[in-house]
Design a protein around this motif. Sequence first.
Motif, PDB file in Angstrom:
ATOM      1  N   VAL A 104       0.837  -1.203   0.000  1.00  0.00           N
ATOM      2  CA  VAL A 104       0.000   0.000   0.000  1.00  0.00           C
ATOM      3  C   VAL A 104       0.875   1.257   0.000  1.00  0.00           C
ATOM      4  O   VAL A 104       0.570   2.242  -0.675  1.00  0.00           O
ATOM      5  CB  VAL A 104      -0.958  -0.013   1.205  1.00  0.00           C
ATOM      6  N   GLY A 105       1.982   1.224   0.756  1.00  0.00           N
ATOM      7  CA  GLY A 105       2.890   2.369   0.776  1.00  0.00           C
ATOM      8  C   GLY A 105       3.467   2.643  -0.599  1.00  0.00           C
ATOM      9  O   GLY A 105       3.536   3.799  -1.042  1.00  0.00           O
ATOM     10  N   CYS A 106       3.882   1.575  -1.307  1.00  0.00           N
ATOM     11  CA  CYS A 106       4.421   1.749  -2.667  1.00  0.00           C
ATOM     12  C   CYS A 106       3.333   2.251  -3.622  1.00  0.00           C
ATOM     13  O   CYS A 106       3.608   3.066  -4.511  1.00  0.00           O
ATOM     14  CB  CYS A 106       4.991   0.428  -3.183  1.00  0.00           C
ATOM     15  N   THR A 107       2.096   1.772  -3.455  1.00  0.00           N
ATOM     16  CA  THR A 107       0.998   2.212  -4.315  1.00  0.00           C
ATOM     17  C   THR A 107       0.745   3.702  -4.143  1.00  0.00           C
ATOM     18  O   THR A 107       0.568   4.446  -5.120  1.00  0.00           O
ATOM     19  CB  THR A 107      -0.283   1.422  -3.999  1.00  0.00           C
ATOM     20  N   ILE A 108       0.733   4.162  -2.882  1.00  0.00           N
ATOM     21  CA  ILE A 108       0.497   5.591  -2.618  1.00  0.00           C
ATOM     22  C   ILE A 108       1.640   6.438  -3.160  1.00  0.00           C
ATOM     23  O   ILE A 108       1.414   7.427  -3.867  1.00  0.00           O
ATOM     24  CB  ILE A 108       0.318   5.832  -1.099  1.00  0.00           C
ATOM     25  N   PHE A 109       2.869   6.036  -2.857  1.00  0.00           N
ATOM     26  CA  PHE A 109       3.987   6.877  -3.297  1.00  0.00           C
ATOM     27  C   PHE A 109       4.198   6.789  -4.802  1.00  0.00           C
ATOM     28  O   PHE A 109       4.677   7.747  -5.415  1.00  0.00           O
ATOM     29  CB  PHE A 109       5.280   6.514  -2.560  1.00  0.00           C
ATOM     30  N   ALA A 110       3.831   5.649  -5.403  1.00  0.00           N
ATOM     31  CA  ALA A 110       3.925   5.539  -6.861  1.00  0.00           C
ATOM     32  C   ALA A 110       3.054   6.584  -7.539  1.00  0.00           C
ATOM     33  O   ALA A 110       3.367   7.060  -8.628  1.00  0.00           O
ATOM     34  CB  ALA A 110       3.515   4.142  -7.315  1.00  0.00           C
ATOM     35  N   ALA A 111       1.943   6.934  -6.871  1.00  0.00           N
ATOM     36  CA  ALA A 111       1.011   7.898  -7.446  1.00  0.00           C
ATOM     37  C   ALA A 111       1.487   9.339  -7.308  1.00  0.00           C
ATOM     38  O   ALA A 111       0.810  10.248  -7.778  1.00  0.00           O
ATOM     39  CB  ALA A 111      -0.362   7.741  -6.787  1.00  0.00           C
ATOM     40  N   ALA A 149       7.562  -1.981  -5.473  1.00  0.00           N
ATOM     41  CA  ALA A 149       8.177  -0.725  -5.927  1.00  0.00           C
ATOM     42  C   ALA A 149       8.040  -0.536  -7.434  1.00  0.00           C
ATOM     43  O   ALA A 149       8.069   0.593  -7.923  1.00  0.00           O
ATOM     44  CB  ALA A 149       9.648  -0.689  -5.529  1.00  0.00           C
ATOM     45  N   THR A 150       7.878  -1.648  -8.173  1.00  0.00           N
ATOM     46  CA  THR A 150       7.718  -1.520  -9.624  1.00  0.00           C
ATOM     47  C   THR A 150       6.408  -0.830  -9.983  1.00  0.00           C
ATOM     48  O   THR A 150       6.222  -0.412 -11.129  1.00  0.00           O
ATOM     49  CB  THR A 150       7.759  -2.901 -10.317  1.00  0.00           C
ATOM     50  N   LEU A 151       5.479  -0.709  -9.024  1.00  0.00           N
ATOM     51  CA  LEU A 151       4.222  -0.017  -9.296  1.00  0.00           C
ATOM     52  C   LEU A 151       4.469   1.437  -9.672  1.00  0.00           C
ATOM     53  O   LEU A 151       3.619   2.083 -10.287  1.00  0.00           O
ATOM     54  CB  LEU A 151       3.300  -0.096  -8.076  1.00  0.00           C
ATOM     55  N   GLY A 152       5.649   1.967  -9.319  1.00  0.00           N
ATOM     56  CA  GLY A 152       5.996   3.324  -9.712  1.00  0.00           C
ATOM     57  C   GLY A 152       6.048   3.506 -11.220  1.00  0.00           C
ATOM     58  O   GLY A 152       5.920   4.623 -11.727  1.00  0.00           O
ATOM     59  N   LEU A 153       6.234   2.408 -11.957  1.00  0.00           N
ATOM     60  CA  LEU A 153       6.261   2.480 -13.424  1.00  0.00           C
ATOM     61  C   LEU A 153       4.865   2.421 -14.030  1.00  0.00           C
ATOM     62  O   LEU A 153       4.675   2.787 -15.187  1.00  0.00           O
ATOM     63  CB  LEU A 153       7.092   1.323 -13.997  1.00  0.00           C
ATOM     64  N   MET A 154       3.879   1.924 -13.248  1.00  0.00           N
ATOM     65  CA  MET A 154       2.545   1.686 -13.789  1.00  0.00           C
ATOM     66  C   MET A 154       1.543   2.760 -13.386  1.00  0.00           C
ATOM     67  O   MET A 154       0.848   3.348 -14.222  1.00  0.00           O
ATOM     68  CB  MET A 154       2.050   0.314 -13.294  1.00  0.00           C
ATOM     69  N   ILE A 155       1.464   3.027 -12.084  1.00  0.00           N
ATOM     70  CA  ILE A 155       0.435   3.930 -11.583  1.00  0.00           C
ATOM     71  C   ILE A 155       0.792   5.371 -11.953  1.00  0.00           C
ATOM     72  O   ILE A 155       1.922   5.799 -11.745  1.00  0.00           O
ATOM     73  CB  ILE A 155       0.285   3.766 -10.057  1.00  0.00           C
ATOM     74  N   ILE A 228      -3.080  11.734  -0.236  1.00  0.00           N
ATOM     75  CA  ILE A 228      -4.043  10.936  -1.005  1.00  0.00           C
ATOM     76  C   ILE A 228      -5.027  11.854  -1.726  1.00  0.00           C
ATOM     77  O   ILE A 228      -5.372  11.625  -2.893  1.00  0.00           O
ATOM     78  CB  ILE A 228      -4.771   9.950  -0.069  1.00  0.00           C
ATOM     79  N   LEU A 229      -5.470  12.919  -1.061  1.00  0.00           N
ATOM     80  CA  LEU A 229      -6.384  13.877  -1.694  1.00  0.00           C
ATOM     81  C   LEU A 229      -5.710  14.575  -2.874  1.00  0.00           C
ATOM     82  O   LEU A 229      -6.346  14.816  -3.914  1.00  0.00           O
ATOM     83  CB  LEU A 229      -6.866  14.904  -0.665  1.00  0.00           C
ATOM     84  N   LEU A 230      -4.418  14.897  -2.728  1.00  0.00           N
ATOM     85  CA  LEU A 230      -3.682  15.520  -3.831  1.00  0.00           C
ATOM     86  C   LEU A 230      -3.613  14.585  -5.028  1.00  0.00           C
ATOM     87  O   LEU A 230      -3.827  15.004  -6.175  1.00  0.00           O
ATOM     88  CB  LEU A 230      -2.270  15.901  -3.370  1.00  0.00           C
ATOM     89  N   VAL A 231      -3.332  13.306  -4.774  1.00  0.00           N
ATOM     90  CA  VAL A 231      -3.263  12.316  -5.851  1.00  0.00           C
ATOM     91  C   VAL A 231      -4.613  12.207  -6.559  1.00  0.00           C
ATOM     92  O   VAL A 231      -4.690  12.206  -7.800  1.00  0.00           O
ATOM     93  CB  VAL A 231      -2.835  10.950  -5.286  1.00  0.00           C
TER      94      VAL A 231
END
Length: 435
Positions: A104-111, A149-155, A228-231
């Motif tokens: 979840v942390g990687c998903t949020i920061f990926a965004a 961490a690879t979610l940074g390439l997708m999201i 999260i609101l900014l994203v």
Amino acid sequence: MEQFLAAGLFLFVLFFLLGSGVWVGLALMGVAFVGMELFTSRPTGDTMFTTIWSSSSSWSLTALPLFIWMGEILYRTKLSEDMFRGLAPWMDALPGRLLHTNIVGCTIFAAVSGSSAATLTTVGKMSIPELRKRNYPEKMIIGTLAGAATLGLMIPPSLTLIVYGVTINESISKLFMAGILPGILLAGLFMGYIVLWSFWKPDEVPPREPKMSFAAKLYQSRLLIPVILLVLFVIGSMYLGFATATEAAAFGVVGSLILAGVQRSLTYETFFASLMGATRTSAMIALILMGASFLSLAMGFTGLPRALAQWIATLGLSPISLIVALTIFYIILGFFLDGISSVVLTMAVVEPMIRQAGIDIIWFGIFIVVVVEMAQITPPVGFNLFVIQGMTNHDMNFIAKTAIPMFFLMVLMVVLLVAFPEIATYLPEHMRSVK
């Protein structure tokens, strides 16, 4: 025969330059220069200057440095310090407990970052010490972090999708929308793996944290909620048609500056460091794109991409067979090149092939990001593996083994994309256009 000779020469010069340690962007320009000199009668210098200028002055490309700067600003705020504290109370009730904070942390920061390395560094700094302190298995800590961490390439805002969109002249906003559902689904697959592990080896799961009230959980998450609101605002403005990708990126930069100011982490030093970090990353990607655009033009003059597309057509491959072949090709290519380089290096040849096969260009962008993600966790040039090794001092073989399950989950993601292409195409088809 002349085209086969051109292909062989291109590959020889490319691998020679890459093997000699020349920057990827300059290596691509060197290959294109040789091809133009040997196979065309056009003035190479004038053509190179015109192509480089037209590719680097693209309006779509302006979103790239802005999104990178947005991630750099938030990277230097207290977000990384407070992320674990904000996520842990909500994750503790799930099977597998606090390991889900990696996903979840990687998903949020990926965004907010768009970069796999930045996502890994930020989340790893906060989660590895905390999970070790609670005696979670090292192989699960490292493996889930490497994969997530690879979610940074997708999201969105994904730097790889921006580069892909600029390379093939496709809408960045549509590509961003296409990456949302696959990114969430891939994060769900990673979390499902943690759940299965917790049922398979329940004795390795540490005990639960002390219970907290709902109000206490909200209080712990107070610093995550604005991010999260900014994203949601940045992504929602593109989906609802209020803003282009570039305008949304500008909103994101302003919002991240406001957040950093409210948290009192916006000093002259952090502001300057974020600006320089964004400049370095943007310049590196821009140089690669310049080289790729010149190489694409040079290859077009030789007729190689068109000839290869026609040859593929004569094989009678179905779209699925072509996707299988390209999956294997990109996995092998990922052993030696980073994701962005793999995309820009191959698009001149691959784009005519996929258009000839009738494959949706937006869908293919998401497919290529997934297979590029695999390259991030496969040796010998899996960049995420090197970052984790620097953070943990583990042996590379150990880190690579922990990431194997995540690799196969990405293979499963490719299968799901092929079976259900609507995962990637639904949101782009239903987004509103900018007025």
